[in-house]
Write a protein that holds these residues in place. Sequence first.
Motif, PDB file in Angstrom:
ATOM      1  N   ASP A   1     -12.375   4.166  -2.566  1.00  0.00           N
ATOM      2  CA  ASP A   1     -11.884   3.049  -1.771  1.00  0.00           C
ATOM      3  C   ASP A   1     -12.640   2.907  -0.453  1.00  0.00           C
ATOM      4  OD1 ASP A   1     -10.782   4.872   0.056  1.00  0.00           O
ATOM      5  OD2 ASP A   1      -8.727   4.604  -0.652  1.00  0.00           O
ATOM      6  N   SER A   2     -12.276   1.886   0.307  1.00  0.00           N
ATOM      7  CA  SER A   2     -12.989   1.572   1.549  1.00  0.00           C
ATOM      8  C   SER A   2     -12.745   2.597   2.645  1.00  0.00           C
ATOM      9  CB  SER A   2     -12.580   0.182   2.049  1.00  0.00           C
ATOM     10  OG  SER A   2     -11.174   0.105   2.246  1.00  0.00           O
TER      11      SER A   2
ATOM     12  N   GLY B   1       0.773  -1.232   0.000  1.00  0.00           N
ATOM     13  CA  GLY B   1       0.000   0.000   0.000  1.00  0.00           C
ATOM     14  C   GLY B   1       0.798   1.272   0.000  1.00  0.00           C
TER      15      GLY B   1
ATOM     16  N   GLU C   1      -9.010  -7.139  -2.374  1.00  0.00           N
ATOM     17  CA  GLU C   1      -8.216  -7.055  -1.159  1.00  0.00           C
ATOM     18  C   GLU C   1      -7.507  -5.711  -1.070  1.00  0.00           C
ATOM     19  OE1 GLU C   1      -5.594 -10.284  -0.449  1.00  0.00           O
ATOM     20  OE2 GLU C   1      -6.980 -11.802  -1.212  1.00  0.00           O
ATOM     21  N   PRO C   2      -7.160  -5.287   0.143  1.00  0.00           N
ATOM     22  CA  PRO C   2      -6.389  -4.045   0.279  1.00  0.00           C
ATOM     23  C   PRO C   2      -5.045  -4.154  -0.433  1.00  0.00           C
ATOM     24  CG  PRO C   2      -7.278  -4.741   2.408  1.00  0.00           C
ATOM     25  CD  PRO C   2      -7.514  -5.874   1.448  1.00  0.00           C
ATOM     26  N   SER C   3      -4.581  -3.029  -0.948  1.00  0.00           N
ATOM     27  CA  SER C   3      -3.259  -2.948  -1.581  1.00  0.00           C
ATOM     28  C   SER C   3      -3.123  -3.884  -2.762  1.00  0.00           C
ATOM     29  CB  SER C   3      -2.150  -3.242  -0.551  1.00  0.00           C
ATOM     30  OG  SER C   3      -2.319  -2.465   0.596  1.00  0.00           O
TER      31      SER C   3
ATOM     32  N   ARG D   1       1.177   6.050   2.000  1.00  0.00           N
ATOM     33  CA  ARG D   1       0.259   5.189   1.273  1.00  0.00           C
ATOM     34  C   ARG D   1      -0.154   5.800  -0.065  1.00  0.00           C
ATOM     35  NH1 ARG D   1      -5.103   5.661   5.167  1.00  0.00           N
ATOM     36  NH2 ARG D   1      -5.619   7.824   4.714  1.00  0.00           N
TER      37      ARG D   1
ATOM     38  N   ASP E   1      -3.310   0.459   0.941  1.00  0.00           N
ATOM     39  CA  ASP E   1      -3.830  -0.066   2.218  1.00  0.00           C
ATOM     40  C   ASP E   1      -5.350   0.052   2.367  1.00  0.00           C
ATOM     41  OD1 ASP E   1      -4.196   2.619   2.978  1.00  0.00           O
ATOM     42  OD2 ASP E   1      -2.786   2.551   4.636  1.00  0.00           O
ATOM     43  N   ALA E   2      -6.070  -0.136   1.262  1.00  0.00           N
ATOM     44  CA  ALA E   2      -7.535  -0.138   1.292  1.00  0.00           C
ATOM     45  C   ALA E   2      -8.044  -0.995   0.143  1.00  0.00           C
ATOM     46  CB  ALA E   2      -8.086   1.284   1.173  1.00  0.00           C
ATOM     47  N   SER E   3      -9.251  -1.492   0.293  1.00  0.00           N
ATOM     48  CA  SER E   3      -9.905  -2.179  -0.811  1.00  0.00           C
ATOM     49  C   SER E   3     -10.741  -1.152  -1.586  1.00  0.00           C
ATOM     50  CB  SER E   3     -10.786  -3.321  -0.293  1.00  0.00           C
ATOM     51  OG  SER E   3     -11.743  -2.825   0.630  1.00  0.00           O
TER      52      SER E   3
END
Length: 373
Positions: free
Chosen positions: A331-332, A204, A304-306, A249, A278-280
């Motif tokens: 993103d999330s 990320g 998935e994240p990253s 990030r 570092d997020a989905s």
Amino acid sequence: MYAYRMLRCSLGRPLDGGDWFVHHGTDVETRWDADVPHLTPNDRFFVRNHTRPPVVDVHSWRLLVTGDGVLGERTYSLADLQSFTSRTYERALECTGNGRRLFADQQGTHRPGTQWGLGAIGVARWTGVPLSTVLRHAGLRPEAVQVMPVGLDEPYVEDGVDHGRVRRPLPIAKALDDTIIAWAMNDEPLPVDHGFPARLVVPGWVGIASIKWLGELRVTTSVVDSPWNTRWYRMHGEGWAGPDAVLDRMPPKSAIDATGPLEAGRLAVLRGRAWSGDASIRMVEVSTDGGRTWDEAHLTGANEPSCWVGWEHPWTPPAAGEHVLMTRATDSLGRTQPDRAPANDDGYLFSAVVRHPVTVAAPYLQTTVSEGV
């Protein structure tokens, strides 16, 4: 156990005889029009090196862990690292300057440096030992605040100034989170261009954090900087100061894959991918009219994240001629791609919605000739 070989990454070629890459001197970026799979093959993964890759004898190679942030100096062979419980995950690595060319193409503000399109990114299956495992084995002190990973590539010299080996500090929180010391890429030994025999993978975060050809981990109880987080790989320019200038990030981005032939009045399925540091990905929207209207696309595959997730969206071009397709990801963490990327002197973190022009052909008219009887 992997059979390690001292081979430089082979830059492959597609079946059409062309090239998988856009070349920027010794650096290469993956072509988006070359059918990029979910996992980027090792010989199609973008390459960004500051100096020449080192020649490393894996049998004599040792990773040094030192500094006042550990109880004592320790060294680890590759076999030592592989004796710990390993971890495998699919994660993206992306150059901090990915998309730099688009500052000029879309925003009219040329920025110096490698003129990457969007191909300075790849997703691989990485295998290694958690950095936290090694640090704790070395006797991590509770007052440690950062780790300075140092590469084994040749010292970087610019305008006669020797800046030393590539290195960049990593906060202890990230070091103890999901960072790994990787020795395998897509279930194969790391190619030389990608860090053989071991590298960091910092999911990320900006690509420079994932130091290649890892030789040393300096663990300290005070903050120590390097040129790679002060002179370079830091936001410079009007409005950038303090914590806001720190690059860590990566922001959310999205792209459209090769569309193939498009014909007016004929249904097509647009496909692409979206990713975020570092997020989905929560949502991808698609515009087929240059940004006037937007529709939500359907996400496909793992998210998935990253890592990137696929998306698809049906479209029937209404007319022949030039059209502009656009995508934007959210993103999330609630971050959405902006219309314009934040301006900075070095052209880092281009995150704006990308304009993707396409040409739609006129309908193919099939004529039937009746034979006389």
